[in-house]
Design an enzyme around this catalytic site. Sequence first.
Site: not given
Ligand code: NAD
Length: 500
Positions: A178, A231-232, A235-236, A253, A287, A388
């Site tokens: 996704k 992602g965040s 959510v992680g 991550e 990130c 963040e």
């Molecule tokens: P996000 O957590 O909002 O979304 C990330 C992904 O998760 C998206 O595809 C989203 O649709 C999906 N998602 C959202 N809710 C979900 C759920 N309940 N179940 C499963 N999937 C779900 O993050 P974002 O706004 O897309 O990205 C920004 C964040 O990502 C920042 O916190 C940034 O630090 C982090 N990030 C980390 C790295 C790393 O390698 N550590 C790299 C890039 C971004």
Amino acid sequence: MTAGTVKTLFNRIGPDKVGAADGRLLDVGNPSDGSLLSRAPRSSGVDVDRAVAAAKAAFRAWSATPAPARGEILFRAGALMVERKEAIAQVMAREMGKRLEEARGDIQEAIDTAWYAGAEGRRLFGHTAPSELPRKMGMTFRRPIGVAGVITAWNFPVAVPSWKILPALVCGNTVVWKPSEEAPESGYLFAECLWDAGLPAGVLNVVQGYGDEVGAAIVDHPDVQVLTFTGSTAVGRKIYETAGRHLKRVSLELGGKNPVIVMPDADVELAVDGILWGAFGTAGQRCTATSRLIAVGDVGDRVVARLAERAKTLRVGSPLDPKVDIGPIVNERQLKRIHGYVEKGVAEGATLVCGGAIPTEGELATGWYYPPTILDHVKAGSTLALEEVFGPVLSVIRVADFDEAIRVANEVQYGLSSSIYTRDVNLAMRAVELIDAGITYVNAPTIGAEAHFPFGGVKATGNGHREGGWMPYEFFTEVKTVYIDYSGGLQRAQIDNRND
Ligand code: NAD
């Protein structure tokens, strides 16, 4: 949102380019001007079920394909990415606002990963070791796991997915991915390079949509054995909880709050170059972005004065304009969130040095732009010092000495990237040893990963896995241990065989 030529995007399930089963669509906007760019399938659990079934059906043949042959498909995909780099970069810049130069870099990272992962098809090493017993040998080899669920953020719409998908594939897994709802076309174009390179149908499936609908269904699906998420942290955590109930293997991550420590002996101009690039590159939406400047002793006044002068010269504007330094913020919600943090920082006693206002006039007012913003005298432990922001906002925290700098660097829940500027090799090495982070740079900015080195963080930035380099191949495989006894008799291990 206004509509120009609005594209319709698709899922790919098995061999089929399809919409969502129930026909729903979601709007994808252009952050530069708020216009409607495309409509992507707003998929649901039904689409995820179909994609997982396709991935499961494709697993037997794909996992039986020799790994070097799997790797060759990645090489061909890499070559297609080279050919299509500019076209994908143009889409990426419009979809999520990354400047063209940075968008090309995003795709180049995927190309580099394709070369590394393709070659890994000829390695995927196991171990051999001598047995405790005569005429017996022991060895390990790697087996694929099954269907891998991949969920990614919008800010590196090609590079980060490539870190996950290419190793997963070369290891013999099949994938349901996704992409972010903010960058569905960039993701699809990357995947298309793999399909066009000869990846068999069903080996990589793409399901577009929202996280709580599509992402959650992937996480909860019993036939998805391994999950990788970027992602965040919020959510992680949710994903880890659900996946834990299924005992799935999970790589997370997550967020960062990356510090740069500047010591009084630092080359200030070099530090300023690095901080500006780290804090304001990709409009701070990385990130690994430099979010905190920890200025030690009397260097604070010098470095802040130079940063303020230089930040004012940075040009904010369209990511398609090569003269622009800082493109837009991904969407209006995020723009308001960033500004909220700045307001809170000021309310908590920080001094606004530059930026700090959403443009209300001219071209910038039509998109989601935010100027490079510096806040000085941010208090350690305050909201701005800890959370963040994910935007072009630099918080300067003044400290008295090196030890306090390390304490402040480590006071956050995150631990992704970090940096120290100093000419003192002893202090540099102590920082490398003491900062709680997955990455430490010496005399260089916090951003800029290389595909052949591990990437990831500690504490709330992840759960201990790494992407990049040699590490994901361990994550995406199970190890089988094999003992071969060629003595012709019963030999018993784990029994006291010593007769002395
Ligand atoms: P996000 O957590 O909002 O979304 C990330 C992904 O998760 C998206 O595809 C989203 O649709 C999906 N998602 C959202 N809710 C979900 C759920 N309940 N179940 C499963 N999937 C779900 O993050 P974002 O706004 O897309 O990205 C920004 C964040 O990502 C920042 O916190 C940034 O630090 C982090 N990030 C980390 C790295 C790393 O390698 N550590 C790299 C890039 C971004």
